[in-house]
Design an enzyme around this catalytic site. Sequence first.
Site, PDB file in Angstrom:
ATOM      1  N   ARG A  72      38.296  12.082  -1.710  1.00 21.06           N
ATOM      2  CA  ARG A  72      39.733  12.323  -1.789  1.00 21.06           C
ATOM      3  C   ARG A  72      40.515  11.052  -1.453  1.00 21.06           C
ATOM      4  O   ARG A  72      41.528  10.754  -2.072  1.00 21.06           O
ATOM      5  CB  ARG A  72      40.090  13.436  -0.800  1.00 21.06           C
ATOM      6  CG  ARG A  72      41.546  13.754  -0.752  1.00 21.06           C
ATOM      7  CD  ARG A  72      41.804  14.920   0.186  1.00 21.06           C
ATOM      8  NE  ARG A  72      43.166  15.372   0.052  1.00 21.06           N
ATOM      9  CZ  ARG A  72      44.178  14.862   0.744  1.00 21.06           C
ATOM     10  NH1 ARG A  72      43.971  13.907   1.608  1.00 21.06           N
ATOM     11  NH2 ARG A  72      45.400  15.315   0.568  1.00 21.06           N
ATOM     12  N   TYR A 113       3.935   1.502  -1.070  1.00 21.96           N
ATOM     13  CA  TYR A 113       4.593   1.571  -2.371  1.00 21.96           C
ATOM     14  C   TYR A 113       3.667   2.183  -3.407  1.00 21.96           C
ATOM     15  O   TYR A 113       4.043   3.107  -4.144  1.00 21.96           O
ATOM     16  CB  TYR A 113       5.042   0.168  -2.787  1.00 21.96           C
ATOM     17  CG  TYR A 113       5.749   0.141  -4.117  1.00 21.96           C
ATOM     18  CD1 TYR A 113       7.118   0.400  -4.199  1.00 21.96           C
ATOM     19  CD2 TYR A 113       5.052  -0.118  -5.302  1.00 21.96           C
ATOM     20  CE1 TYR A 113       7.772   0.398  -5.416  1.00 21.96           C
ATOM     21  CE2 TYR A 113       5.692  -0.117  -6.519  1.00 21.96           C
ATOM     22  CZ  TYR A 113       7.056   0.139  -6.579  1.00 21.96           C
ATOM     23  OH  TYR A 113       7.692   0.143  -7.793  1.00 21.96           O
ATOM     24  N   ASP A 114       2.436   1.679  -3.440  1.00 15.80           N
ATOM     25  CA  ASP A 114       1.479   2.178  -4.439  1.00 15.80           C
ATOM     26  C   ASP A 114       1.183   3.660  -4.222  1.00 15.80           C
ATOM     27  O   ASP A 114       1.044   4.424  -5.174  1.00 15.80           O
ATOM     28  CB  ASP A 114       0.173   1.371  -4.373  1.00 15.80           C
ATOM     29  CG  ASP A 114       0.401  -0.050  -4.863  1.00 15.80           C
ATOM     30  OD1 ASP A 114       1.441  -0.288  -5.520  1.00 15.80           O
ATOM     31  OD2 ASP A 114      -0.437  -0.927  -4.555  1.00 15.80           O
ATOM     32  N   GLU A 144      39.932  32.785  -0.690  1.00 16.16           N
ATOM     33  CA  GLU A 144      38.601  32.182  -0.548  1.00 16.16           C
ATOM     34  C   GLU A 144      38.552  31.366   0.737  1.00 16.16           C
ATOM     35  O   GLU A 144      39.594  31.002   1.278  1.00 16.16           O
ATOM     36  CB  GLU A 144      38.279  31.320  -1.773  1.00 16.16           C
ATOM     37  CG  GLU A 144      39.366  30.351  -2.150  1.00 16.16           C
ATOM     38  CD  GLU A 144      39.254  29.887  -3.618  1.00 16.16           C
ATOM     39  OE1 GLU A 144      39.241  28.682  -3.824  1.00 16.16           O
ATOM     40  OE2 GLU A 144      39.168  30.732  -4.531  1.00 16.16           O
ATOM     41  N   ALA A 177       0.842  -1.202   0.000  1.00 19.97           N
ATOM     42  CA  ALA A 177       0.000   0.000   0.000  1.00 19.97           C
ATOM     43  C   ALA A 177       0.879   1.254   0.000  1.00 19.97           C
ATOM     44  O   ALA A 177       0.622   2.198  -0.763  1.00 19.97           O
ATOM     45  CB  ALA A 177      -0.913  -0.009   1.221  1.00 19.97           C
ATOM     46  N   LYS A 183      38.393  28.273   3.185  1.00 13.01           N
ATOM     47  CA  LYS A 183      38.732  26.845   3.115  1.00 13.01           C
ATOM     48  C   LYS A 183      37.523  26.103   3.676  1.00 13.01           C
ATOM     49  O   LYS A 183      37.205  26.201   4.859  1.00 13.01           O
ATOM     50  CB  LYS A 183      39.980  26.555   3.940  1.00 13.01           C
ATOM     51  CG  LYS A 183      40.450  25.130   3.790  1.00 13.01           C
ATOM     52  CD  LYS A 183      41.895  25.017   4.232  1.00 13.01           C
ATOM     53  CE  LYS A 183      42.366  23.581   4.173  1.00 13.01           C
ATOM     54  NZ  LYS A 183      41.715  22.709   5.154  1.00 13.01           N
ATOM     55  N   GLU A 224      33.728  20.831  -2.551  1.00 16.26           N
ATOM     56  CA  GLU A 224      33.467  20.362  -1.190  1.00 16.26           C
ATOM     57  C   GLU A 224      31.970  20.141  -1.043  1.00 16.26           C
ATOM     58  O   GLU A 224      31.168  20.981  -1.466  1.00 16.26           O
ATOM     59  CB  GLU A 224      33.946  21.456  -0.208  1.00 16.26           C
ATOM     60  CG  GLU A 224      34.280  20.955   1.162  1.00 16.26           C
ATOM     61  CD  GLU A 224      35.663  20.326   1.302  1.00 16.26           C
ATOM     62  OE1 GLU A 224      36.372  20.155   0.291  1.00 16.26           O
ATOM     63  OE2 GLU A 224      36.020  20.003   2.448  1.00 16.26           O
TER      64      GLU A 224
HETATM   65  S1  IVH Z   1      42.571  24.577  -3.314  1.00 14.40           S
HETATM   66  C1  IVH Z   1      45.656  22.385  -5.873  1.00 14.40           C
HETATM   67  N1  IVH Z   1      40.544  25.743  -2.161  1.00 14.40           N
HETATM   68  O1  IVH Z   1      41.284  21.517   1.659  1.00 14.40           O
HETATM   69  C2  IVH Z   1      44.856  23.308  -5.015  1.00 14.40           C
HETATM   70  N2  IVH Z   1      41.135  23.568  -1.388  1.00 14.40           N
HETATM   71  O2  IVH Z   1      43.691  20.788   3.249  1.00 14.40           O
HETATM   72  C3  IVH Z   1      44.390  22.650  -3.840  1.00 14.40           C
HETATM   73  N3  IVH Z   1      39.678  22.737   0.408  1.00 14.40           N
HETATM   74  O3  IVH Z   1      42.791  19.237  -0.575  1.00 14.40           O
HETATM   75  C4  IVH Z   1      43.148  22.959  -3.224  1.00 14.40           C
HETATM   76  N4  IVH Z   1      38.357  24.490   0.523  1.00 14.40           N
HETATM   77  O4  IVH Z   1      40.271  19.376  -0.442  1.00 14.40           O
HETATM   78  C5  IVH Z   1      41.303  24.645  -2.189  1.00 14.40           C
HETATM   79  N5  IVH Z   1      38.777  26.940  -1.278  1.00 14.40           N
HETATM   80  C6  IVH Z   1      39.525  25.829  -1.314  1.00 14.40           C
HETATM   81  C7  IVH Z   1      39.281  24.731  -0.444  1.00 14.40           C
HETATM   82  C8  IVH Z   1      40.115  23.611  -0.512  1.00 14.40           C
HETATM   83  C9  IVH Z   1      38.615  23.285   1.008  1.00 14.40           C
HETATM   84  C10 IVH Z   1      40.225  21.392   0.747  1.00 14.40           C
HETATM   85  C11 IVH Z   1      40.830  20.635  -0.417  1.00 14.40           C
HETATM   86  C12 IVH Z   1      42.279  20.460  -0.094  1.00 14.40           C
HETATM   87  C13 IVH Z   1      42.257  20.530   1.377  1.00 14.40           C
HETATM   88  C14 IVH Z   1      43.605  20.947   1.892  1.00 14.40           C
END
Ligand code: IVH
Length: 408
Positions: A144, A53-54, A121, A51, A123, A179
């Site tokens: 990764r 599912y339907d 930017e 039921a 992280k 990410e």
């Molecule tokens: S640039 C070759 N930009 O953090 C350039 N990485 O701890 C490498 N990460 O391996 C990455 N935000 O997985 C880049 N704005 C950002 C990031 C970022 C998160 C991660 C990424 C990297 C790890 C390093």
Amino acid sequence: MFKRIVLYWVICGSCLAAPEPVERHATQLRVLLQQADAAYYNNGEPIMGDAAYDALRSQYEKLLVDYPELPALSDVGAVVPEDGGPTAHTEPVLSLKKAYSDDEVLAFVKRCGVEQTYCIEPKLDGLTVVLRYQNGLLVQALTRGDGKQGSDVTTAVMASGCVPTRLENAPESMELRGEILMSFSAFEALNERRTKDGLTALKSPRNSAAGTLRLKDLAEIAQRGLQLRIFEVIQIEREVPTHTEALARVSAFGLPVVKSRTFSGAEVLPVLTEMNRLRADSSFPTDGLVIRLDDRTAFKQLGATAKYPRGAIARKYRAVPVETTLLSIEWTTGDTGRLTPVAHFEPVEVDGATLQRASLHSLDHLRALDLMIGDRIEVVRAGGSVPEIIGRTSAPRTGEEKPIDDPE
Ligand code: IVH
């Protein structure tokens, strides 16, 4: 391969024209029905009654009447693709060298060239994924892993609904990194729901994002409100000269990209200050700032060590000092027989840890800080971990403070 094709048909289809909430609802219904089919036909263990599912199926069929552009439901008995095990990356996924002070960032800019243009930017703090698109279709998503090999999470990524599976006017092939994140509000909603269901609350948005992509329950993945931000274009047809243009190009295909701004080498310190301040505005977790060369050729020419690219660096956020009160000084004797003062203060929470003591290194250091018992002091976690007293706050003393006795 066959499994992937079936998955396309079932999950991505061509639902670009329905409004966002309808699309989300439809995706959730489709994954749920697909799971039910697989459980029934492939595993012989139904996960819901006929039921239920339907009812779900007819809900979807009603949506199809209003939005015929939604993908048709697959025939029953579709195979749920199993995500592959370890898969080799086309290019090693490196880490970033960490800078714990502004001086280290200044040295990095000097090494790469003050005259260069840089990007800064956030992280992003979630789970890194490597995405491969062919002719505009998402063909593979890998984690990764150890940097050389990652796990195939294509199905989970497709089910999450946050990674476009079909792009318009995209080039023949392209490889990106990004990410997968859980916003603070999605994390709160998830924990609220879990608590209501009698489940334990999850620890952090970061762990929850990573954990979500490991779930087998595709409908649950679809519900968790994951988000994607692309931060790196590994390969794209018709190369572009700068990182900024590479991000703009993939953004034009409908992919969400990290907020990145350019600056000249000479501006690095004020830019760091401003970006530190903007941390609090982020709706999802970030754990520092990435500073990188904008010029893609210069970035490639600098190459990499075994672990890090030379053209980028990650600056931990500047530590935010927390106020507390100095309670006492304890004198400890190290292996060398040297007396070391250790400060005890009222317990305070700094970056998620409760601190109540910090080494003052030497009698000279203690004297330089000019401290008294009862002083209001500022504590940070230096380099992100070791507690350190940086000095007194600007508040005037009350007169109640007591001098620190010399060691006996
Ligand atoms: S640039 C070759 N930009 O953090 C350039 N990485 O701890 C490498 N990460 O391996 C990455 N935000 O997985 C880049 N704005 C950002 C990031 C970022 C998160 C991660 C990424 C990297 C790890 C390093």
